[in-house]
Design an enzyme around this catalytic site. Structure first.
Site, mmCIF file in Angstrom:
data_model
loop_
_atom_site.group_PDB
_atom_site.id
_atom_site.type_symbol
_atom_site.label_atom_id
_atom_site.label_comp_id
_atom_site.label_asym_id
_atom_site.label_seq_id
_atom_site.Cartn_x
_atom_site.Cartn_y
_atom_site.Cartn_z
ATOM 1 C CB ILE A 247 -5.909 7.175 -3.349
ATOM 2 C CG1 ILE A 247 -5.938 7.688 -1.905
ATOM 3 C CG2 ILE A 247 -7.134 7.659 -4.098
ATOM 4 C CD1 ILE A 247 -5.982 9.217 -1.787
ATOM 5 C CG ASP A 248 -1.310 4.336 -5.370
ATOM 6 O OD1 ASP A 248 -2.031 3.329 -5.359
ATOM 7 O OD2 ASP A 248 -0.791 4.803 -6.393
ATOM 8 C CG MET A 249 1.327 4.646 2.178
ATOM 9 S SD MET A 249 2.483 3.429 2.862
ATOM 10 C CE MET A 249 3.854 3.569 1.692
#
Length: 306
Positions: free
Chosen positions: A138-140
């Site tokens: 998942i994104d940062m």
């Protein structure tokens, strides 16, 4: 070294070879491919080509990616919020600001560094030394559930479930605007943005199938609290899909189109998106396992303000 081979079909006829390859290999930038063409590393029908070449139907393209020199990835004693763990898999609640796996500019402080310290050598090796155990990400600035695998058998099993879209992935988010429908389905292909390689976009011509189901949880004036269920798992899928229907996520500096966030007693760090529920068939027992990641404090506080 990674080797890519493609046979050009009619839909690509007449496209410049660098643009064609950048579309076919979405992990590589167009400028990098142009560099490889100058170094005569890109072949058409066995012969090196120039950057001005336009592909033809039935062209046989071959592209060899030079082996990267990978830095040493070291274990780091970083606390983990473990939601579920056994000898095959581990599910953690990833905090905001943490990168899932090392990449340029982020070789420490990642989830992989933390997992290497916690699990020792008990991580699958399928994705190499840069991404041991990592089967999805998942994104940062997205928080919530991420599963990692401790052996190759478990990795292959979870990867197969992701490919067949049988993994349950429910997210919660806050978006701009009043979402009129109580529920909806966004079925729009996603691919690289045509001019900004760092972004994704709805791409009817070259995108891959992407489906997001959403439902309204609560409305707050000009903001809507929603749940999104992923049928597919494209890069930035929820962020791109919600922006495409005029409701980008609150705090999303990439896809919100310059909308100013509402006045808050604290500064948002990226999009308000949380991977709340993750469900999968256990690779050893075959039983269904579902894990729920509680909303982070910033998200709960924001809901209270709204």
């Amino acid at each position: 070294m990674d080797e890519f081979r493609f046979e050009i079909t009619e839909e690509w006829e007449g496209m410049r070879i660098d643009k064609c390859l950048a579309t076919l290999i979405d992990s590589l930038s167009r400028s990098f491919i142009q560099k490889m063409i100058k170094e005569e590393a890109v072949m058409v029908d066995g012969k090196a080509v120039k950057g001005s070449y336009r592909v033809k139907t039935e062209d046989q393209l071959a592209f060899t990616l030079p082996k990267a020199v990978e830095p040493d990835i070291l274990p780091e004693d970083i606390p983990l919020d473990i939601l579920y763990e056994d000898r095959d898999v581990i599910v953690v609640n990833k905090p905001k600001g943490m990168v899932v796996h090392p990449a340029a500019g982020h070789y420490s402080g990642t989830l992989v560094n933390a997992l290497m310290h916690h699990c020792g050598k008990e991580l699958s090796g399928i994705n190499g030394v840069m991404r041991p155990g990592i089967v999805h990400r998942i994104d940062m600035d997205t928080t919530g559930s991420v599963i990692a695998c401790k052996n190759d058998r478990a990795h292959n099993c979870i990867a197969a479930q992701l490919k067949e879209h049988s993994v349950t992935r429910r997210y919660q988010a806050i978006c701009y605007g009043v979402v009129k429908e109580e529920t909806g389905v966004i079925d729009r292909p996603i691919g690289r943005h045509p001019t900004d390689r760092k972004k994704m976009a709805v791409n009817e011509e070259n995108g891959k199938k992407a489906v997001t189901h959403y439902r309204v949880l609560k409305r707050f004036g000009n903001y809507t609290y929603i749940e999104c269920v992923l049928e597919t798992g494209r890069t930035h899928q929820i962020r791109v899909h919600m922006a495409s229907i005029g409701h980008p996520l609150l705090g999303d500096e990439v896809y919100a189109g310059g909308r100013a966030p509402m006045k808050l007693p604290f500064r948002l760090q990226g999009q308000t998106l949380h991977a709340k529920t993750l469900g999968f068939r256990h690779p050893a027992t075959g039983e269904y396992v579902e894990v729920d990641a509680p909303l982070p404090e910033y998200f709960r506080h924001l809901l209270e303000i709204l």
